[in-house]
Design an enzyme around this catalytic site. Structure first.
Site: not given
Ligand code: F6P
Length: 459
Positions: A155, A365
């Protein structure tokens, strides 16, 4: 169609977790179709963790979650995941550190995932692993004799080898990704970063094709799968929230007719909030006619609060918001409203709908779903304008936004001014073009394309 198993660090269980956002909605839809299973961390740590996973059946989907050991989780999540991989993949060498113990904990947590997951796998399953927390998983499961098809979707961005190689264990992780049958990225640039890393590790042993990598004895499928949103659902949710949601009504009332610039981001240094605050300040400095006429609301729920770089960015933003308000606020006008709390997803879509300008200016991003949700949430008859960083994956598709370099504060200020003044006809044309792009690449299509290719790619 084979049964689908989705694996990710966090799991969204409908009715248990906060209302699901884009990724969860798409994954849930794919799982419903195949009668699948979602496996991941329960959100709880303990010493020692509960020996058995928790299993919940809902809407035809099995949710299987495990507890993780507290001390190791800290080294894995705050350490290797979010102090090594996250900054490195987002090109922030200043926030990057490497600690061998944290990498060992990362491997241990991946082993714990593999040990619990192996008991859930049946012959013929396809396993779709998500994100940087779990890169070694396919290799660990294959070592236990699991013969499923493995897909991986990243992602976040994938940097070029020139940057990646500062990570002492980069070669292990590149080899780990080559254990998957299909590895997917958000953009072509990310795929090319991975290809450069594979060449850096395997040299002539790897033959890189447009959508495959041939290695001695195996073939890895690769592809670009930009994640999308559910346009119709967000549009409907946003329209309802704008009419009925009490918090949206309060926001509108508080504007007193002023134009709204809105940002919604996790409080993360990669989101470029310090630079964004500075650009807004430049806008006010350079456009005295806007004083008292615009309000910038930045919603930034705290995130990864135990990582030092996140505490630092929070301090910097409090300082920046206070400075702008101290200089420009009046008895009846607060130029910046900086809000460190989260809202229900429905409410957020309502906020996005009533905003005149969506300000999405990350320094880097993977995709940025807020940019896409802003477009989907707008009223097509009278849409707002998206000011979007060219460093976000979303910029590859949303070329009708006002694209900016987030480091260039005067250029961002200029784009904000242009957005505030844009005539209706131009707003409609740009919005319609972006909406069309989003419809063509919805979240359902994203899931469908990946799962289909995973099934089809019989290496
Ligand atoms: O952007 C990557 C990501 O893992 C997303 O899928 C997720 O919304 C965000 O980071 C939040 O991350 P965490 O699980 O560390 O709160």
């Amino acid at each position: 169609m084979s049964r689908l198993l989705v694996v990710s660090n966090r799991v969204t269980i409908p009715g248990y977790s906060a209302s699901p956002g884009g990724l969860a909605v798409g994954v849930l839809a794919a799982l419903r179709q195949s009668g699948g299973l979602w496996f991941g961390w329960s959100g709880t740590t303990r010493e020692p963790p509960a020996p058995e996973p928790e299993i919940i059946e809902k809407e035809g989907i099995r949710f299987v979650t495990i507890e993780l050991p507290t001390a190791q989780f800290e080294l894995y999540y705050n350490g290797f995941c979010n102090s090594s991989l996250w900054p490195l993949h987002h090109y922030f060498l200043g926030a990057f550190r490497y600690d061998a113990r944290e990498f060992e904990a990362y491997m241990d947590i991946n082993r714990a995932f593999a040990a619990a997951l192996v008991r859930q796998i049946a012959p013929g399953d396809s396993i779709w692993v998500h994100d940087y927390h779990l890169m070694p998983l396919a290799g660990l499961l294959r070592a236990q004799g699991v013969q499923a098809r493995f897909g991986f979707f990243l992602h976040i961005p994938y940097p070029n080898i020139a940057l990646l190689r500062v990570l002492p264990v980069f070669a292990e992780l590149v080899r780990d990704l080559c254990q998957y049958d299909l590895v997917g990225f958000q953009t072509q640039e990310d795929l090319e970063g991975f290809q450069s890393a594979v060449t850096g590790v395997f040299h002539d042993e790897a033959v890189i094709g447009a959508d495959t990598i041939e290695l001695a004895g195996r073939r890895v499928g690769t592809g670009v799968f930009p994640i999308g949103v559910d346009v119709a659902a967000i549009a409907a949710q946003a329209a309802t929230a704008a009419r009925e949601d009490e918090q949206v009504k309060r926001l509108i009332a508080g504007l007193l007719g002023r134009k709204l610039l809105l940002g919604v981001d996790r409080l993360d240094y990669s989101k470029g909030l310090v630079e964004r605050f500075a650009s807004y300040r430049t806008l006010l400095e350079s456009s005295p006619e806007l004083l008292g006429k615009v309000t910038y609301i930045q919603i930034a729920p705290p995130s990864r609060t135990d990582v030092a770089a996140y505490a630092e960015i929070r301090d910097a933003l409090e300082h920046a918001a206070g400075r702008t308000n101290g200089q420009y606020a009046d008895t009846d006008w607060t130029p910046v409203r900086y809000i460190n709390k989260d809202f229900a997803h429905e409410t957020l879509t309502g906020f996005l709908r009533v905003a005149n300008v969506g300000v999405v200016t990350p320094l880097r991003d993977g995709m940025n779903l807020v940019a896409k949700e802003f477009v989907a949430a707008q009223d097509p008859e009278d849409p707002g304008v998206l000011v979007l960083s060219s460093m976000a994956g979303a910029a590859r598709e949303l070329s009708d936004a006002l694209l900016v370099n987030p480091y260039d504060r005067s250029a961002v200020a200029l784009a904000l001014r242009q957005a505030l003044a844009m005539p209706l006809a131009e707003r409609r044309t740009r919005h319609a073009a972006m909406l069309q792009v989003l419809r063509e690449n919805s979240i359902a299509r994203w899931c469908g394309r990946f799962v289909e290719r995973l099934g089809a790619d019989q290496g």
